[in-house]
Design a protein around this motif. Structure first.
Motif, short mmCIF file in Angstrom:
data_model
loop_
_atom_site.label_atom_id
_atom_site.label_comp_id
_atom_site.label_asym_id
_atom_site.label_seq_id
_atom_site.Cartn_x
_atom_site.Cartn_y
_atom_site.Cartn_z
N ARG A 127 0.82 -1.01 -11.04
CA ARG A 127 2.30 -1.15 -11.80
C ARG A 127 3.23 -0.12 -11.22
N THR A 128 2.75 1.03 -11.04
CA THR A 128 3.57 1.97 -10.28
C THR A 128 3.97 1.74 -9.05
N ALA A 129 3.05 1.14 -8.16
CA ALA A 129 3.37 0.67 -6.72
C ALA A 129 4.42 -0.46 -6.92
N ALA A 130 4.55 -1.47 -7.78
CA ALA A 130 5.30 -2.33 -8.09
C ALA A 130 6.83 -1.92 -8.37
N LEU A 131 6.78 -0.70 -9.36
CA LEU A 131 8.10 -0.30 -9.80
C LEU A 131 8.62 0.42 -8.39
N PHE A 132 7.95 1.07 -7.71
CA PHE A 132 8.34 1.71 -6.48
C PHE A 132 9.23 0.91 -5.52
N ARG A 171 10.21 -2.01 -6.35
CA ARG A 171 11.52 -2.73 -6.79
C ARG A 171 12.72 -1.53 -6.83
N VAL A 172 12.36 -0.24 -6.98
CA VAL A 172 13.29 0.54 -6.96
C VAL A 172 13.92 1.01 -5.39
N ARG A 173 12.92 0.49 -4.44
CA ARG A 173 13.24 0.69 -3.11
C ARG A 173 14.14 -0.73 -2.55
N ALA A 174 13.76 -1.72 -3.11
CA ALA A 174 14.47 -2.92 -2.77
C ALA A 174 15.70 -2.67 -3.34
N GLY A 175 15.85 -2.47 -4.64
CA GLY A 175 17.14 -2.55 -5.42
C GLY A 175 17.96 -1.64 -4.71
#
Lengths: 322, 337
Positions: free
Chosen positions: A311-316, A318-322
């Motif tokens: 989950r944390t990796a996915a969040l990271f 998303r943050v980087r992509a956004g």
């Protein structure tokens, strides 16, 4: 919240799989009397798992539950030896349990020591007191209706009396934890103690409360277990903390505090009951079952850890992509 | 800070002397050479386990699986020896230490790689290791009669009239005590224990250090497992059921803060000796054996509360001292010095 819902769905699947595998392992597994025995056998663990859920949701832990159960059983036995009635003995053991829990809670909440070391200390202390007051005697000779609590079933049905006691407490705890202001406050305490304090929650009193509840329900478990074993000894329920904590963690309660549901714990308790029963029918010794319990505990935690990391990796990402 | 530590150890030695004097007054046989040797021998095994546990607790972790590791190592090595009576002792120690090392590595893996809190991880491995050795043993007991004499001779060798085991424990205490205080790795453990966040920020590799303490604790337990068999002669799968309590009590009473980051390995060793003397005293004075566990629990609670009160007072004193030096308009560095 979504992950939790999925975890409970997964547990229901595991429960169904356990029942199917048990039925394959032995033709006696899916009989009403066997399932009744399996449920009756796990009730002491299940009863203690209720307050343990609250304790762990608060971000604390209570390692001393097995010893409190032993101390309550020993108190019950000593009262009986003194010729007191069973009702009075049960009340006395309830008082002893709540007192033991209150000591744990007071030291944790008001002296500010970590619950881990406090309950490791009281684990030794309470078991020691149980051994001092009862030594190596075993007390038997309980009235028939009392013996019924542990092993008897509601007439005409395969439902054990102890299961009814558990269900009553389960409903109380579930309503308290999930539907009352004070119960929800425990999640806040487990998530962020400082923030909970600043939002006006009396953190110390809440923590004292969950430890007292833990002691009280240990006394209930002691009454059920003594009746189930038909004798009270000072070594009753040694090592109970392992299956209890395993059930709570398997039920999806975060060991770091702040999340989990009692519904998950209920399913986890049933899974453990049927796994143990099926292993027993397949001829696996209790010692080997201990390995299974330990593996279930560790694997669940590994699984949870992996899910969190993903989950944390996915969040990271998303943050980087956004 | 080092002043406080020195005071702690002096207090411990004083407590030890008071307990010894108390027991001797009631029962002069305590000072008997043979009895003192028994006390020393029972202290050594717990002491070596407590050294590893002390390092684990200094790094703000805990290891509940020590008793199960000692039992596994003792049984596996004694089992090998009973099948190869002519086997070399070096190999027996290698087997025991490998078992301990592997089990310690298992703990390390769960705590470091899977990030499971040490308390639940080792509660789980406690059940797994103990269950595994019980299944492996299958109810067998390996008695002194089928083990070669050379095995038990390990526990009987004396150097300068003192059993070799005691020398080993003393040497390990000194080496680990020195390493904890004077090597970079040792100081890093204290840093990690007192503030993991800051320790990470200054570049201390948390995972490596935590893995190190769990593996070291397992290794010491594996070593003790072999000594255990040599000392008691008979080995079964359920030996040392309460060893994790004895080790943690020794460490906590020895002044290692359960919050991590303070205390010393020497204190843990003295703690182990104190409990050995208490146990022996209870036996000599003919007191009820059942008191021992209650006293152990009370001792853990009492010392933890005492140390936390002392720490709070020291903190308050430091804060006041700082305020006063600022109030007088002195340079803070001078005031603190």
């Amino acid at each position: 919240m979504g992950v939790l819902a999925r975890w409970e769905a997964f547990l229901v699947f595991v429960l169904a799989a356990t029942l199917a595998l048990g039925a394959l392992a032995s033709p006696y597994f899916l009989t009403a009397s066997n399932l009744s025995i399996a449920v009756a056998g796990v009730m002491p663990t299940a009863i203690v798992a209720l307050p343990m859920t609250l304790v762990i949701v608060c971000g604390e832990i209570d390692i001393s539950v097995g010893s409190i159960v032993g101390l309550c059983a020993a108190s019950l036995a000593v009262c009986r030896e003194q010729g007191l009635g069973i009702e009075v003995s049960m009340l006395a053991s309830l008082a002893v349990g709540m007192l033991a829990g209150a000591l744990n809670g007071a030291i944790v909440a008001y002296v500010g020591l970590p619950s881990l070391v406090v309950t490791i200390g009281t684990l030794a202390l309470y078991r020691g007191i149980a051994q001092i007051i009862l030594e190596e005697r075993g007390v038997t000779g309980f009235p028939d209706w009392y013996q019924e609590i542990g092993f008897g079933t509601v007439p005409g049905t395969p439902i054990p009396w102890s299961a009814l006691i558990f269900v009553a407490f389960f409903l109380c705890f579930a309503v308290f934890l999930h539907a009352t202001h004070r119960g929800r406050a425990l999640f806040a305490i487990g998530n962020n103690r400082e923030a909970a304090r600043f939002s006006g929650i009396d953190v110390r009193r809440a923590i004292l409360g969950v430890f007292v509840a833990s002691g009280g329900l240990c006394a209930v478990a002691a009454v059920v277990l003594t009746s189930y074993l038909a004798s009270a000894r000072s070594d009753t329920a040694t090592g109970l903390e392992l299956p209890v904590i395993t059930a709570v963690v398997l039920g999806g309660v975060s060991i770091f505090g702040g999340s989990g549901t009692l519904g998950g714990v209920l399913i986890a308790v049933l899974v453990l009951a049927f796994v143990q029963n099926a292993l027993g029918l397949a001829g696996v010794t209790p010692e080997a079952q201990q390995i299974v319990t330990g593996c279930v505990l560790v694997l669940t935690l590994v699984l949870f850890g992996a899910a969190r990391a993903l989950r944390t990796a996915a969040l990271f990402r998303r943050v980087r992509a956004g | 800070m080092s002043g406080l530590l020195r005071v702690r150890e002096a207090g411990l030695v004083l407590a030890l002397l008071v307990i010894c004097a108390g027991v001797t007054l009631r029962e002069p046989r305590f000072l008997n050479g043979a009895n003192l040797e028994q006390v020393a021998l029972s202290a050594t095994l717990v002491c070596i386990v407590a050294l590893g546990e002390a390092l684990v607790i200094i790094a703000r972790q805990v290891d509940l699986s020590v008793g199960a590791i000692v039992a596994s190592s003792a049984f596996v090595s004694a089992d090998w020896l009973s099948k190869h009576p002519g086997g070399s002792m070096v190999f027996v120690f290698a087997i025991g230490c490998t078992v301990g090392l592997a089990m310690g590595a298992g703990n390390a893996l769960l705590v470091v790689a899977a990030r499971i809190p040490a308390i639940v991880a080792t509660l789980g491995t406690l059940a797994i290791y103990r269950g595994a050795v019980i299944v492996f043993a299958g109810g067998r007991q390996i008695s002194a009669t089928i083990l070669p004499d050379s095995y038990q001779a390990i526990a009987q060798v004396r150097v300068l009239h003192v059993p070799l085991l005691v020398w080993i424990a003393v040497a390990l205490t000194l080496v680990l005590g020195w390493a904890a205080s004077y090597t970079r790795t040792g100081r890093n453990l204290y840093a990690l224990g007192s503030d993991p966040e800051s320790a990470r920020f200054v570049g201390i590799n948390e995972g490596w250090h935590l893995a190190l303490v769990f593996v070291l604790s397992g290794l010491l337990c594996g070593f003790v497992g072999v000594l255990w068999g040599a000392r008691f002669g008979t080995v079964d799968a359920v030996l040392a059921p309460d060893l994790h309590f004895q080790a943690i009590s020794a460490v906590v009473v020895g002044g290692v803060s359960i919050f991590g980051g303070s205390g010393s390995v020497y204190g843990a060793a003295i703690g182990a000796v104190i409990f050995a003397v208490l146990q022996n005293g209870v036996q000599l004075l003919g007191l009820n054996q059942f008191w021992l566990q209650a006293v152990t629990g009370a001792a853990i609670l009492g010392t933890v509360i005492l140390y936390s009160l002392l720490a709070r007072r020291a903190e308050r004193a430091e804060r006041e001292g700082r305020r006063r030096s600022v109030g007088l308009g002195l340079n803070r560095g001078v005031g603190a010095g």
